[in-house]
Motif scaffolding. Sequence first.
Motif, short mmCIF file in Angstrom:
data_model
loop_
_atom_site.label_atom_id
_atom_site.label_comp_id
_atom_site.label_asym_id
_atom_site.label_seq_id
_atom_site.Cartn_x
_atom_site.Cartn_y
_atom_site.Cartn_z
N VAL A 1 16.78 4.98 1.63
CA VAL A 1 15.93 4.02 2.33
C VAL A 1 14.89 3.41 1.39
CG1 VAL A 1 14.16 3.75 4.12
CG2 VAL A 1 16.22 5.09 4.59
N ARG A 2 14.83 2.10 1.38
CA ARG A 2 13.82 1.35 0.64
C ARG A 2 12.95 0.61 1.65
NH1 ARG A 2 15.10 0.43 -4.82
NH2 ARG A 2 13.83 -1.47 -4.77
N ILE B 1 0.83 -1.20 0.00
CA ILE B 1 0.00 0.00 0.00
C ILE B 1 0.87 1.26 0.00
CG2 ILE B 1 -0.22 0.11 2.51
CD1 ILE B 1 -3.14 0.96 2.06
N LEU B 2 2.06 1.17 0.58
CA LEU B 2 2.98 2.32 0.62
C LEU B 2 4.39 1.83 0.33
CD1 LEU B 2 2.88 5.42 1.26
CD2 LEU B 2 3.71 4.83 3.54
N THR B 3 5.08 2.52 -0.57
CA THR B 3 6.43 2.13 -0.98
C THR B 3 7.37 3.31 -0.92
OG1 THR B 3 5.54 0.45 -2.49
CG2 THR B 3 7.83 1.13 -2.83
N LEU B 4 8.51 3.13 -0.29
CA LEU B 4 9.59 4.11 -0.34
C LEU B 4 10.69 3.53 -1.21
CD1 LEU B 4 8.00 4.99 2.24
CD2 LEU B 4 10.16 5.82 3.14
N ASP B 5 10.98 4.20 -2.31
CA ASP B 5 11.94 3.70 -3.28
C ASP B 5 13.21 4.55 -3.24
OD1 ASP B 5 13.28 2.56 -5.38
OD2 ASP B 5 11.90 3.23 -6.93
N THR B 6 14.21 4.06 -2.50
CA THR B 6 15.53 4.69 -2.41
C THR B 6 15.40 6.17 -2.07
OG1 THR B 6 16.05 3.23 -4.27
CG2 THR B 6 17.82 4.64 -3.47
N VAL B 7 14.73 6.45 -0.96
CA VAL B 7 14.42 7.81 -0.55
C VAL B 7 15.57 8.42 0.25
CG1 VAL B 7 12.97 9.15 1.03
CG2 VAL B 7 11.93 7.56 -0.59
N SER B 8 15.91 9.66 -0.08
CA SER B 8 16.91 10.43 0.66
C SER B 8 16.37 11.82 0.96
CB SER B 8 18.23 10.54 -0.12
OG SER B 8 18.80 9.27 -0.33
N TYR B 9 16.79 12.38 2.10
CA TYR B 9 16.34 13.73 2.48
C TYR B 9 17.43 14.37 3.34
CZ TYR B 9 13.46 17.52 4.26
OH TYR B 9 12.96 18.78 4.58
N ILE C 1 14.93 -0.86 11.75
CA ILE C 1 15.86 -0.06 12.54
C ILE C 1 16.62 0.89 11.63
CG2 ILE C 1 17.91 -0.05 14.01
CD1 ILE C 1 17.09 -2.64 15.21
N LEU C 2 16.60 2.17 11.98
CA LEU C 2 17.38 3.18 11.28
C LEU C 2 18.63 3.50 12.10
CD1 LEU C 2 14.77 5.82 10.04
CD2 LEU C 2 15.77 3.93 8.77
N GLU C 3 19.71 3.78 11.41
CA GLU C 3 20.95 4.17 12.07
C GLU C 3 21.66 5.17 11.16
OE1 GLU C 3 24.92 4.32 13.54
OE2 GLU C 3 24.46 3.33 11.64
N ASN C 4 21.81 6.41 11.67
CA ASN C 4 22.41 7.50 10.89
C ASN C 4 21.69 7.69 9.56
OD1 ASN C 4 24.36 8.31 12.76
ND2 ASN C 4 25.80 6.74 12.05
N GLY C 5 20.38 7.61 9.57
CA GLY C 5 19.59 7.88 8.38
C GLY C 5 19.53 6.76 7.37
N ARG C 6 20.18 5.66 7.67
CA ARG C 6 20.18 4.52 6.75
C ARG C 6 19.41 3.34 7.35
NH1 ARG C 6 23.85 5.11 2.63
NH2 ARG C 6 25.42 6.75 2.88
N LEU C 7 18.93 2.49 6.47
CA LEU C 7 18.23 1.29 6.91
C LEU C 7 19.26 0.30 7.46
CD1 LEU C 7 15.40 0.02 7.01
CD2 LEU C 7 15.92 -1.07 4.84
#
Length: 278
Positions: free
Chosen positions: A23-24, A4-12, A213-219
Amino acid sequence: MEPILTLDTVSYRYEDTWAIQGVRLEVGARELVGILGPNGSGKSTLLKIMGGLLKPESGAVLYAGRPVAAFKRRELAQKIAFVAQEHAFRFSFSVLEVVLMGRSPHLKRLQFESERDLEIALQALRTVDAERLAARSIHELSGGEKQRVLIARALAQDPEIILLDEPTAFLDIKYKMEIFELISSLVRDKQVSVVAVTHDIDLAALYCNRLVILENGRLFSAGTPAEVVTSEGISAAYDCRVLVDRNPATGAPRVSLVGRAGRCTGGPACGKAPSTAY
């Protein structure tokens, strides 16, 4: 089944600082996903990206295969509800008035709420066991009561996904458990998907279908609670020594802190109840 929701290699990034990097992530229908990670790891930022409140620097966010950026704000609010960690009300609205605010994405400009909108709001309050609070001022509520009301307002939006940012922050153990019980029941009975950012690892491991789990903005890791909540994984992600065993009552992963000199601060290894067990 399509997520229903997809994050495709998102950066901010905030100015020159990257908060989220590559993040995927996918969220399935009727799934409860917990987002964990140390302070500053990007959890709240990621949740805002998922809700369309922040536009990623790169990558894409898709709702049912359609880019979130293509939705009008009101249209997206009919699909995705966002409950912030802190919400201050300037005026002394009644609880019912607060929950009715959740109907605004379904109303035309300057349109007043109908009897149907009122019934939807009351039903939302019944769902979270807070109908008795309808006439009370939002300023008179305890932390746990207020959290239930904010979740009721999200339910009144009639969304398919609810995003919760630290729903158990500042609550005692009893209310923490009640909120997770409520969230779990919404996924089961209302057939919504829920994504919750939380620091409560043990409760997330007990109630969530999947953890991230996220760590320093990465998956850092993603999977079932048993796959994610391990001594090695939690110790590495949070940069502290922990022991993970199984809760004897539920079988869910349970985290105990280990002192710097190897002294266990909780759990069966040292003959005491774990300090983070619920």
